[in-house]
Design a protein around this motif. Structure first.
Motif, PDB file in Angstrom:
ATOM      1  N   LEU A  99       0.012  13.061 -10.926  1.00  0.00           N
ATOM      2  CA  LEU A  99      -0.822  12.063 -10.254  1.00  0.00           C
ATOM      3  C   LEU A  99      -0.278  11.776  -8.868  1.00  0.00           C
ATOM      4  CD1 LEU A  99      -0.206   8.632 -12.055  1.00  0.00           C
ATOM      5  CD2 LEU A  99       0.448  10.739 -13.083  1.00  0.00           C
ATOM      6  N   GLY A 100      -1.091  11.061  -8.096  1.00  0.00           N
ATOM      7  CA  GLY A 100      -0.652  10.645  -6.769  1.00  0.00           C
ATOM      8  C   GLY A 100      -0.033   9.256  -6.869  1.00  0.00           C
ATOM      9  N   ASN A 101      -0.348   8.402  -5.916  1.00  0.00           N
ATOM     10  CA  ASN A 101       0.286   7.085  -5.873  1.00  0.00           C
ATOM     11  C   ASN A 101      -0.754   5.972  -6.025  1.00  0.00           C
ATOM     12  OD1 ASN A 101       2.293   5.150  -5.483  1.00  0.00           O
ATOM     13  ND2 ASN A 101       2.100   5.211  -3.252  1.00  0.00           N
ATOM     14  N   SER A 102      -1.855   6.264  -6.727  1.00  0.00           N
ATOM     15  CA  SER A 102      -2.842   5.196  -6.900  1.00  0.00           C
ATOM     16  C   SER A 102      -2.464   4.331  -8.091  1.00  0.00           C
ATOM     17  CB  SER A 102      -4.233   5.797  -7.155  1.00  0.00           C
ATOM     18  OG  SER A 102      -5.112   4.734  -7.518  1.00  0.00           O
ATOM     19  N   PRO A 103      -2.348   3.022  -7.886  1.00  0.00           N
ATOM     20  CA  PRO A 103      -2.039   2.142  -9.028  1.00  0.00           C
ATOM     21  C   PRO A 103      -3.142   2.183 -10.084  1.00  0.00           C
ATOM     22  CG  PRO A 103      -2.641   0.856  -7.078  1.00  0.00           C
ATOM     23  CD  PRO A 103      -2.527   2.268  -6.630  1.00  0.00           C
ATOM     24  N   LEU A 104      -4.347   2.548  -9.659  1.00  0.00           N
ATOM     25  CA  LEU A 104      -5.465   2.563 -10.612  1.00  0.00           C
ATOM     26  C   LEU A 104      -5.329   3.701 -11.622  1.00  0.00           C
ATOM     27  CD1 LEU A 104      -8.381   1.694  -8.177  1.00  0.00           C
ATOM     28  CD2 LEU A 104      -7.070   0.169  -9.659  1.00  0.00           C
ATOM     29  N   PRO A 140      -2.733   2.007 -19.305  1.00  0.00           N
ATOM     30  CA  PRO A 140      -1.875   1.993 -20.503  1.00  0.00           C
ATOM     31  C   PRO A 140      -1.931   3.322 -21.250  1.00  0.00           C
ATOM     32  CG  PRO A 140      -3.113  -0.056 -20.344  1.00  0.00           C
ATOM     33  CD  PRO A 140      -3.622   0.842 -19.248  1.00  0.00           C
ATOM     34  N   GLU A 141      -3.098   3.946 -21.326  1.00  0.00           N
ATOM     35  CA  GLU A 141      -3.224   5.226 -22.051  1.00  0.00           C
ATOM     36  C   GLU A 141      -2.284   6.275 -21.454  1.00  0.00           C
ATOM     37  OE1 GLU A 141      -6.049   3.701 -20.534  1.00  0.00           O
ATOM     38  OE2 GLU A 141      -6.181   2.547 -22.392  1.00  0.00           O
ATOM     39  N   ARG A 142      -2.176   6.285 -20.145  1.00  0.00           N
ATOM     40  CA  ARG A 142      -1.316   7.285 -19.497  1.00  0.00           C
ATOM     41  C   ARG A 142       0.154   6.884 -19.508  1.00  0.00           C
ATOM     42  NH1 ARG A 142      -4.346   9.545 -14.117  1.00  0.00           N
ATOM     43  NH2 ARG A 142      -3.839  11.661 -14.705  1.00  0.00           N
ATOM     44  N   MET A 143       0.429   5.595 -19.322  1.00  0.00           N
ATOM     45  CA  MET A 143       1.807   5.165 -19.041  1.00  0.00           C
ATOM     46  C   MET A 143       2.631   4.888 -20.293  1.00  0.00           C
ATOM     47  SD  MET A 143       2.231   5.181 -15.825  1.00  0.00           S
ATOM     48  CE  MET A 143       0.978   6.171 -15.042  1.00  0.00           C
ATOM     49  N   GLN A 144       1.983   4.468 -21.369  1.00  0.00           N
ATOM     50  CA  GLN A 144       2.687   3.951 -22.550  1.00  0.00           C
ATOM     51  C   GLN A 144       3.846   4.860 -22.987  1.00  0.00           C
ATOM     52  OE1 GLN A 144       1.569   0.882 -23.775  1.00  0.00           O
ATOM     53  NE2 GLN A 144       3.604   0.939 -24.680  1.00  0.00           N
ATOM     54  N   GLY A 145       5.075   4.320 -22.932  1.00  0.00           N
ATOM     55  CA  GLY A 145       6.253   5.028 -23.428  1.00  0.00           C
ATOM     56  C   GLY A 145       6.739   6.163 -22.537  1.00  0.00           C
ATOM     57  N   ARG A 146       6.119   6.354 -21.396  1.00  0.00           N
ATOM     58  CA  ARG A 146       6.527   7.462 -20.528  1.00  0.00           C
ATOM     59  C   ARG A 146       7.369   6.964 -19.355  1.00  0.00           C
ATOM     60  NH1 ARG A 146       1.132  10.005 -21.283  1.00  0.00           N
ATOM     61  NH2 ARG A 146       1.560  11.809 -22.600  1.00  0.00           N
ATOM     62  N   ARG A 147       8.160   7.871 -18.798  1.00  0.00           N
ATOM     63  CA  ARG A 147       8.859   7.564 -17.554  1.00  0.00           C
ATOM     64  C   ARG A 147       8.048   8.145 -16.396  1.00  0.00           C
ATOM     65  NH1 ARG A 147      15.165   7.343 -16.013  1.00  0.00           N
ATOM     66  NH2 ARG A 147      15.042   6.109 -17.903  1.00  0.00           N
ATOM     67  N   ASP A 152     -10.738   7.829   0.901  1.00  0.00           N
ATOM     68  CA  ASP A 152     -11.577   7.270  -0.156  1.00  0.00           C
ATOM     69  C   ASP A 152     -10.844   6.221  -1.001  1.00  0.00           C
ATOM     70  OD1 ASP A 152     -14.021   7.138  -1.239  1.00  0.00           O
ATOM     71  OD2 ASP A 152     -13.724   8.743  -2.712  1.00  0.00           O
ATOM     72  N   GLY A 153      -9.958   5.470  -0.373  1.00  0.00           N
ATOM     73  CA  GLY A 153      -9.100   4.547  -1.122  1.00  0.00           C
ATOM     74  C   GLY A 153      -9.574   3.104  -1.176  1.00  0.00           C
ATOM     75  N   HIS A 154     -10.899   2.892  -1.052  1.00  0.00           N
ATOM     76  CA  HIS A 154     -11.362   1.504  -0.989  1.00  0.00           C
ATOM     77  C   HIS A 154     -10.988   0.712  -2.248  1.00  0.00           C
ATOM     78  CE1 HIS A 154     -13.590  -1.923   0.372  1.00  0.00           C
ATOM     79  NE2 HIS A 154     -14.239  -1.962  -0.777  1.00  0.00           N
ATOM     80  N   GLU A 155     -11.142   1.326  -3.416  1.00  0.00           N
ATOM     81  CA  GLU A 155     -10.826   0.609  -4.662  1.00  0.00           C
ATOM     82  C   GLU A 155      -9.330   0.287  -4.732  1.00  0.00           C
ATOM     83  OE1 GLU A 155     -13.011  -0.707  -6.820  1.00  0.00           O
ATOM     84  OE2 GLU A 155     -14.460   0.001  -5.351  1.00  0.00           O
ATOM     85  N   ASP A 156      -8.501   1.186  -4.229  1.00  0.00           N
ATOM     86  CA  ASP A 156      -7.061   0.918  -4.188  1.00  0.00           C
ATOM     87  C   ASP A 156      -6.766  -0.299  -3.303  1.00  0.00           C
ATOM     88  OD1 ASP A 156      -6.564   3.048  -5.801  1.00  0.00           O
ATOM     89  OD2 ASP A 156      -5.151   4.034  -4.470  1.00  0.00           O
ATOM     90  N   LEU A 161       0.871  -1.198   0.000  1.00  0.00           N
ATOM     91  CA  LEU A 161       0.000   0.000   0.000  1.00  0.00           C
ATOM     92  C   LEU A 161       0.899   1.237   0.000  1.00  0.00           C
ATOM     93  CD1 LEU A 161      -2.641  -1.011   2.738  1.00  0.00           C
ATOM     94  CD2 LEU A 161      -2.937  -1.077   0.274  1.00  0.00           C
ATOM     95  N   ARG A 162       1.293   1.804  -1.200  1.00  0.00           N
ATOM     96  CA  ARG A 162       0.923   1.285  -2.483  1.00  0.00           C
ATOM     97  C   ARG A 162       2.068   1.338  -3.487  1.00  0.00           C
ATOM     98  NH1 ARG A 162      -3.613   5.819  -3.126  1.00  0.00           N
ATOM     99  NH2 ARG A 162      -1.945   6.851  -1.986  1.00  0.00           N
ATOM    100  N   ALA A 163       3.240   1.820  -3.041  1.00  0.00           N
ATOM    101  CA  ALA A 163       4.277   2.190  -4.029  1.00  0.00           C
ATOM    102  C   ALA A 163       4.712   1.042  -4.943  1.00  0.00           C
ATOM    103  CB  ALA A 163       5.484   2.791  -3.328  1.00  0.00           C
ATOM    104  N   THR A 164       4.973  -0.147  -4.372  1.00  0.00           N
ATOM    105  CA  THR A 164       5.465  -1.199  -5.277  1.00  0.00           C
ATOM    106  C   THR A 164       4.326  -1.798  -6.106  1.00  0.00           C
ATOM    107  OG1 THR A 164       5.474  -2.833  -3.456  1.00  0.00           O
ATOM    108  CG2 THR A 164       7.566  -1.729  -3.975  1.00  0.00           C
ATOM    109  N   THR A 165       3.091  -1.692  -5.615  1.00  0.00           N
ATOM    110  CA  THR A 165       1.943  -2.077  -6.450  1.00  0.00           C
ATOM    111  C   THR A 165       1.841  -1.110  -7.632  1.00  0.00           C
ATOM    112  OG1 THR A 165       0.798  -2.906  -4.482  1.00  0.00           O
ATOM    113  CG2 THR A 165      -0.549  -2.523  -6.446  1.00  0.00           C
ATOM    114  N   THR A 166       2.035   0.169  -7.340  1.00  0.00           N
ATOM    115  CA  THR A 166       1.983   1.193  -8.397  1.00  0.00           C
ATOM    116  C   THR A 166       3.120   1.001  -9.406  1.00  0.00           C
ATOM    117  OG1 THR A 166       0.868   2.774  -6.969  1.00  0.00           O
ATOM    118  CG2 THR A 166       2.161   3.697  -8.775  1.00  0.00           C
ATOM    119  N   ILE A 167       4.314   0.724  -8.928  1.00  0.00           N
ATOM    120  CA  ILE A 167       5.462   0.541  -9.838  1.00  0.00           C
ATOM    121  C   ILE A 167       5.217  -0.660 -10.759  1.00  0.00           C
ATOM    122  CG2 ILE A 167       7.912  -0.101  -9.905  1.00  0.00           C
ATOM    123  CD1 ILE A 167       8.202   1.536  -7.232  1.00  0.00           C
ATOM    124  N   ALA A 168       4.768  -1.766 -10.192  1.00  0.00           N
ATOM    125  CA  ALA A 168       4.494  -2.959 -11.018  1.00  0.00           C
ATOM    126  C   ALA A 168       3.404  -2.656 -12.040  1.00  0.00           C
ATOM    127  CB  ALA A 168       4.083  -4.131 -10.121  1.00  0.00           C
TER     128      ALA A 168
END
Ligand code: MLT
Length: 245
Positions: free
Chosen positions: A81-86, A90-97, A215-219, A27-34
């Protein structure tokens, strides 16, 4: 292979390095990184310091970068963005650092960054980490929880237990064969008690409660899912994680 569990970066020895260190912040950094790497991010670069993140990311082309910042569970103003893995679609992450700073998880990664192999694991990619360990024939592996500001956290320890339990079963070994310290046995016991009720466990965890207040229930629900991503973040240079091929 001997596994060692350390509950926090502060409890992790600084006089030696293992063959491989696995940073865990369910909760939640390595979930977000993966999740970010699974969604096509080119890399995730981690910082414990926000100013340094801003400075380094400034030199990156604006269309190729995303800045993610979290403090106390909430998004840092001025970041994309914050640190929510949700948010790591792909639309946001593709090809970005993804340039990421969080309260504890990025500190855990920095704490072990001198190890020859550094991985990031969470429940979502538990099996990818386990398969890597089984294939590598390593002597010493550290499972390093991020905790919360120096304190133990249930969610990181249960994930360390899930990894240790799976390695032990796959190798057909006994607890004493794999346990390098007492914490390994405690982590496995925690996992065995809660393995079918991980989301419920997160509702008892102090950081789980903090995220629920935000409000992080979905996370929490997503972070409690096990073995859903076939991705293993591996450090390619200090602080920079890429998808292991
Ligand atoms: C952390 O690094 O402490 C966490 O990832 C906090 C969070 O965003 O939930």
């Amino acid at each position: 292979m001997k596994l060692f569990v350390y509950h926090t970066p502060e409890l992790t020895p600084d006089s030696e390095v293992p063959d491989c260190a696995i940073a865990i912040d369910v909760l939640r950094a390595t979930t977000t990184i993966a999740t970010a790497l699974n969604s096509g991010a080119e890399a995730v670069q981690v910082f414990s310091d926000l100013d340094q993140l801003m400075q380094v990311s400034q030199e990156w082309p604006a269309e190729k970068r995303l800045r993610a910042g979290e403090r106390g569970g909430a998004m840092v103003p001025g970041c994309d963005l914050g640190n929510s893995p949700l948010d790591c679609t792909p639309e946001r992450m593709q090809g970005r650092r993804l340039f990421l700073t969080t309260t504890n998880g990025t500190r855990a990664l920095q704490r072990v960054q001198e190890s020859p192999i550094v991985l990031a694991a969470a429940l979502v990619n538990r099996d990818s980490a386990v398969q890597y360990l089984l294939a590598q024939q390593l002597e010493n592996v550290w499972l390093v929880g991020s905790g919360w500001q120096g304190s133990y956290s249930l969610e990181d320890t249960v994930c360390a237990g899930a990894i240790a339990h799976s390695v032990m079963n796959a190798n057909n070994s006994k607890l004493d064969d794999i346990a390098g310290n007492d914490e390994v046995m405690g982590a496995i016991a925690l996992y065995l008690q809660w393995q079918d009720r991980l989301l419920e466990l997160f509702h008892h965890a102090s950081h789980g409660k903090r995220l629920l207040r935000l409000d992080g229930h979905e996370d929490l629900k997503y972070c409690a899912e096990t073995d859903i991503l076939d991705v293993l973040p591996i450090q390619k240079e200090p602080g920079v994680l890429v998808k292991n091929d």
